[in-house]
Design a protein around this motif. Structure first.
Motif, mmCIF file in Angstrom:
data_model
loop_
_atom_site.group_PDB
_atom_site.id
_atom_site.type_symbol
_atom_site.label_atom_id
_atom_site.label_comp_id
_atom_site.label_asym_id
_atom_site.label_seq_id
_atom_site.Cartn_x
_atom_site.Cartn_y
_atom_site.Cartn_z
ATOM 1 N N PRO A 1 0.821 -1.205 0.000
ATOM 2 C CA PRO A 1 0.000 0.000 0.000
ATOM 3 C C PRO A 1 0.862 1.265 0.000
ATOM 4 N N ASP A 2 0.310 2.320 -0.502
ATOM 5 C CA ASP A 2 1.003 3.606 -0.544
ATOM 6 C C ASP A 2 0.855 4.284 0.819
ATOM 7 N N LEU A 3 1.817 4.030 1.700
ATOM 8 C CA LEU A 3 1.737 4.539 3.064
ATOM 9 C C LEU A 3 1.758 6.062 3.115
ATOM 10 N N ALA A 4 2.496 6.695 2.212
ATOM 11 C CA ALA A 4 2.559 8.155 2.195
ATOM 12 C C ALA A 4 1.185 8.751 1.886
ATOM 13 N N LEU A 5 0.487 8.181 0.925
ATOM 14 C CA LEU A 5 -0.840 8.679 0.574
ATOM 15 C C LEU A 5 -1.839 8.441 1.708
ATOM 16 N N ILE A 6 -1.789 7.258 2.295
ATOM 17 C CA ILE A 6 -2.686 6.952 3.415
ATOM 18 C C ILE A 6 -2.428 7.904 4.576
ATOM 19 N N THR A 7 -1.160 8.130 4.877
ATOM 20 C CA THR A 7 -0.791 9.036 5.962
ATOM 21 C C THR A 7 -1.233 10.451 5.670
ATOM 22 N N GLU A 8 -1.041 10.904 4.443
ATOM 23 C CA GLU A 8 -1.477 12.248 4.048
ATOM 24 C C GLU A 8 -2.981 12.412 4.256
ATOM 25 N N ILE A 9 -3.748 11.444 3.836
ATOM 26 C CA ILE A 9 -5.207 11.514 3.963
ATOM 27 C C ILE A 9 -5.612 11.490 5.438
ATOM 28 N N MET A 10 -4.973 10.648 6.222
ATOM 29 C CA MET A 10 -5.312 10.595 7.641
ATOM 30 C C MET A 10 -4.972 11.895 8.352
ATOM 31 N N LEU A 11 -3.827 12.483 8.020
ATOM 32 C CA LEU A 11 -3.461 13.764 8.626
ATOM 33 C C LEU A 11 -4.457 14.856 8.214
ATOM 34 N N SER A 12 -4.829 14.865 6.960
ATOM 35 C CA SER A 12 -5.799 15.862 6.481
ATOM 36 C C SER A 12 -7.135 15.693 7.186
ATOM 37 N N SER A 13 -7.545 14.460 7.394
ATOM 38 C CA SER A 13 -8.820 14.220 8.073
ATOM 39 C C SER A 13 -8.769 14.625 9.546
ATOM 40 N N GLU A 14 -7.580 14.694 10.107
ATOM 41 C CA GLU A 14 -7.412 15.142 11.488
ATOM 42 C C GLU A 14 -7.252 16.663 11.580
ATOM 43 N N GLY A 15 -7.272 17.352 10.435
ATOM 44 C CA GLY A 15 -7.206 18.810 10.446
ATOM 45 C C GLY A 15 -5.843 19.414 10.170
ATOM 46 N N PHE A 16 -4.888 18.600 9.760
ATOM 47 C CA PHE A 16 -3.548 19.113 9.459
ATOM 48 C C PHE A 16 -3.545 19.768 8.077
ATOM 49 N N GLN A 17 -2.935 20.932 7.975
ATOM 50 C CA GLN A 17 -2.843 21.650 6.712
ATOM 51 C C GLN A 17 -1.675 21.165 5.861
ATOM 52 N N ASN A 18 -0.604 20.712 6.508
ATOM 53 C CA ASN A 18 0.608 20.259 5.812
ATOM 54 C C ASN A 18 0.683 18.741 5.774
ATOM 55 N N GLY A 19 -0.424 18.091 5.537
ATOM 56 C CA GLY A 19 -0.490 16.637 5.583
ATOM 57 C C GLY A 19 0.443 15.939 4.615
ATOM 58 N N LYS A 20 0.597 16.484 3.423
ATOM 59 C CA LYS A 20 1.436 15.832 2.415
ATOM 60 C C LYS A 20 2.900 15.805 2.852
ATOM 61 N N VAL A 21 3.416 16.940 3.265
ATOM 62 C CA VAL A 21 4.823 17.037 3.668
ATOM 63 C C VAL A 21 5.070 16.236 4.948
ATOM 64 N N LEU A 22 4.192 16.410 5.927
ATOM 65 C CA LEU A 22 4.361 15.703 7.189
ATOM 66 C C LEU A 22 4.205 14.196 7.011
ATOM 67 N N GLY A 23 3.305 13.788 6.147
ATOM 68 C CA GLY A 23 3.118 12.365 5.876
ATOM 69 C C GLY A 23 4.362 11.731 5.290
ATOM 70 N N LYS A 24 4.969 12.405 4.334
ATOM 71 C CA LYS A 24 6.202 11.885 3.735
ATOM 72 C C LYS A 24 7.319 11.788 4.759
ATOM 73 N N LYS A 25 7.425 12.802 5.631
ATOM 74 C CA LYS A 25 8.463 12.786 6.661
ATOM 75 C C LYS A 25 8.233 11.643 7.647
ATOM 76 N N LEU A 26 6.985 11.439 8.034
ATOM 77 C CA LEU A 26 6.678 10.367 8.979
ATOM 78 C C LEU A 26 6.973 8.997 8.381
ATOM 79 N N ILE A 27 6.597 8.804 7.139
ATOM 80 C CA ILE A 27 6.866 7.525 6.479
ATOM 81 C C ILE A 27 8.368 7.299 6.334
#
Length: 82
Positions: free
Chosen positions: A1-27
């Motif tokens: 699975p694309d963990l970066a995309l899943i993480t980005e979507i989950m961060l966005s659903s939690e109200g994060f504005q920088n979900g894409k960048v933060l998701g990539k860093k977390l992964i």
């Protein structure tokens, strides 16, 4: 699975504005931990661990929406690693 995309979507659903960048860093962080840390079976660096961090980050974000998103994510990673 694309963990970066899943993480980005989950961060966005939690109200994060920088979900894409933060998701990539977390992964990237979890991939490095998986490669460089102990290979014992009881360590989990997969989606379950990432989701737990994101849930904690979302909780902190709801309590203090003005706090820096980077700080929130770092605290969540730290809290879930203890």
């Amino acid at each position: 699975p694309d963990l970066a995309l899943i993480t980005e979507i989950m961060l966005s659903s939690e109200g994060f504005q920088n979900g894409k960048v933060l998701g990539k860093k977390l992964i990237t962080l979890y991939q490095l931990m998986q490669q460089q840390m102990s290979k014992q079976d009881h360590y989990d660096y997969g989606m379950r661990a990432i989701k737990a961090v994101l849930v904690v980050a979302g909780s902190v974000k709801r309590v203090d929406p003005e706090m820096s998103e980077e700080v929130i994510l770092l605290r969540a990673v730290r809290d879930m690693s203890i």
